[in-house]
Design a protein around this motif. Structure first.
Motif, PDB file in Angstrom:
ATOM      1  N   ASP A  51       0.762  -1.302   0.069  1.00 55.25           N
ATOM      2  CA  ASP A  51       0.481  -0.376   0.279  1.00 55.25           C
ATOM      3  C   ASP A  51       0.365   1.620  -0.393  1.00 55.25           C
ATOM      4  O   ASP A  51       1.711   1.682   0.626  1.00 55.25           O
ATOM      5  CB  ASP A  51      -0.622   0.210   0.897  1.00 55.25           C
ATOM      6  CG  ASP A  51      -1.807   0.735   1.021  1.00 55.25           C
ATOM      7  OD1 ASP A  51      -1.684   2.438   1.354  1.00 55.25           O
ATOM      8  OD2 ASP A  51      -2.843   0.756   2.185  1.00 55.25           O
ATOM      9  N   ALA A  52       1.573   1.514  -1.634  1.00 55.36           N
ATOM     10  CA  ALA A  52       2.075   3.119  -1.442  1.00 55.36           C
ATOM     11  C   ALA A  52       1.714   3.706  -0.471  1.00 55.36           C
ATOM     12  O   ALA A  52       2.607   4.489   0.033  1.00 55.36           O
ATOM     13  CB  ALA A  52       2.306   3.314  -2.972  1.00 55.36           C
ATOM     14  N   GLN A  53       0.544   4.598  -0.503  1.00 60.35           N
ATOM     15  CA  GLN A  53      -0.409   5.258   0.201  1.00 60.35           C
ATOM     16  C   GLN A  53       0.149   5.442   2.049  1.00 60.35           C
ATOM     17  O   GLN A  53       0.124   6.029   2.114  1.00 60.35           O
ATOM     18  CB  GLN A  53      -0.808   6.173   0.556  1.00 60.35           C
ATOM     19  CG  GLN A  53      -2.628   7.552   0.794  1.00 60.35           C
ATOM     20  CD  GLN A  53      -3.266   7.889   0.884  1.00 60.35           C
ATOM     21  OE1 GLN A  53      -4.521   6.461   0.207  1.00 60.35           O
ATOM     22  NE2 GLN A  53      -4.226   8.789   0.531  1.00 60.35           N
ATOM     23  N   ALA A  54       0.023   3.758   2.271  1.00 63.46           N
ATOM     24  CA  ALA A  54      -0.045   3.369   3.531  1.00 63.46           C
ATOM     25  C   ALA A  54       1.749   3.833   3.916  1.00 63.46           C
ATOM     26  O   ALA A  54       1.693   4.044   4.727  1.00 63.46           O
ATOM     27  CB  ALA A  54      -0.764   2.440   3.982  1.00 63.46           C
ATOM     28  N   GLY A 167       5.531   0.095  12.063  1.00 61.83           N
ATOM     29  CA  GLY A 167       4.451  -0.142  13.164  1.00 61.83           C
ATOM     30  C   GLY A 167       3.013   0.768  12.354  1.00 61.83           C
ATOM     31  O   GLY A 167       1.951   0.513  12.495  1.00 61.83           O
ATOM     32  N   ALA A 168       4.170   1.773  12.152  1.00 59.77           N
ATOM     33  CA  ALA A 168       2.716   2.686  11.700  1.00 59.77           C
ATOM     34  C   ALA A 168       2.504   2.307  10.010  1.00 59.77           C
ATOM     35  O   ALA A 168       1.127   2.313   9.879  1.00 59.77           O
ATOM     36  CB  ALA A 168       3.896   4.135  11.417  1.00 59.77           C
ATOM     37  N   ALA A 173      -2.259   0.790   7.107  1.00 57.09           N
ATOM     38  CA  ALA A 173      -2.631  -0.142   5.930  1.00 57.09           C
ATOM     39  C   ALA A 173      -4.570  -1.034   6.267  1.00 57.09           C
ATOM     40  O   ALA A 173      -5.547  -1.273   5.508  1.00 57.09           O
ATOM     41  CB  ALA A 173      -1.752  -1.103   5.242  1.00 57.09           C
ATOM     42  N   THR A 174      -3.862  -0.794   7.674  1.00 57.46           N
ATOM     43  CA  THR A 174      -5.572  -2.132   8.047  1.00 57.46           C
ATOM     44  C   THR A 174      -6.234  -1.405   9.403  1.00 57.46           C
ATOM     45  O   THR A 174      -7.240  -1.430   9.099  1.00 57.46           O
ATOM     46  CB  THR A 174      -4.584  -3.086   9.142  1.00 57.46           C
ATOM     47  OG1 THR A 174      -3.929  -2.452  10.537  1.00 57.46           O
ATOM     48  CG2 THR A 174      -4.202  -3.406   8.450  1.00 57.46           C
TER      49      THR A 174
END
Length: 202
Positions: A51-54, A167-168, A173-174
């Motif tokens: 997830d590139a944005q995350a 962690g971030a 992402a979730t």
């Protein structure tokens, strides 16, 4: 905020003298330039969807949390070398796709790009620009390239940064959001270093 505007005076959080170790690393690195042993280039293999944005939000969150990721260095404008820490520093991850290349060609291209980056040398005046590249090799496999300098991060602290990023990233992402815990100010450590008696440290 852009790369150009982050250096405005109102965005400066602190200016601090470099530590004695940082000063030694700085002058040695400036002397050797393209053969700088303190310029670290790390390549991570990332398997599975990304997830590139995350990922970008995760690195931004960690940079916002840690002063050491938001500092440039100055040594010609003052009597003693200093580090300039910014309140905000935008993080960008360069995204590339090499899927059209065969694996051997991808590896050759990676090695060439890393060699070119090393030959150019580390830009201490723009040290706060996190050097991050996400390279797509094939479906659900990427290289994440992170280049940084030992003047800011040693192996132990770099591992802590990566742990924070992971962690971030998982949270963004979730869950779509992340509330990081507070972090100690790097400038507090620098102040403590400068208050120590050099004679007692020998």
């Amino acid at each position: 905020m852009t790369d150009r505007t982050h250096r405005r005076a109102e965005n400066v959080e602190a200016i601090a003298a470099v530590t004695p170790m940082q000063q030694g690393i700085l002058f040695h690195s400036l002397k050797v330039r393209g053969q700088d042993p303190y310029f670290i280039q790390r390549v991570f293999v990332v398997n599975g969807p990304v997830d590139a944005q995350a990922l970008q939000r995760a690195w931004q969150s960690v940079a916002d949390r840690h002063q050491v990721l938001r500092e440039d260095y100055r040594w010609e404008e003052a009597a003693k070398p200093a580090q300039v820490i910014y309140k905000l520093r935008p993080v960008a991850i360069a995204s590339e796709s090499w899927r059209e290349l065969l694996p051997d060609a991808q590896l050759a291209r990676l090695r060439a790009s890393l060699s070119e980056e090393r030959a150019q040398g580390f830009d201490f005046r723009d040290a706060s620009q996190l050097r991050l590249r996400l390279i797509e090799r094939r479906a659900e496999q990427h290289w994440l390239v992170w280049s940084y300098h030992h003047i800011a991060l040693d192996g132990w602290s770099a591992a802590l940064i990566l742990s924070d990023v992971l962690g971030a990233y998982h949270a963004f992402a979730t869950q779509g959001s992340f509330s990081p815990p507070g972090a100690a100010r790097y400038t507090a450590y620098v102040d403590w270093i400068h208050k120590q008696d050099p004679a007692r440290a020998l």
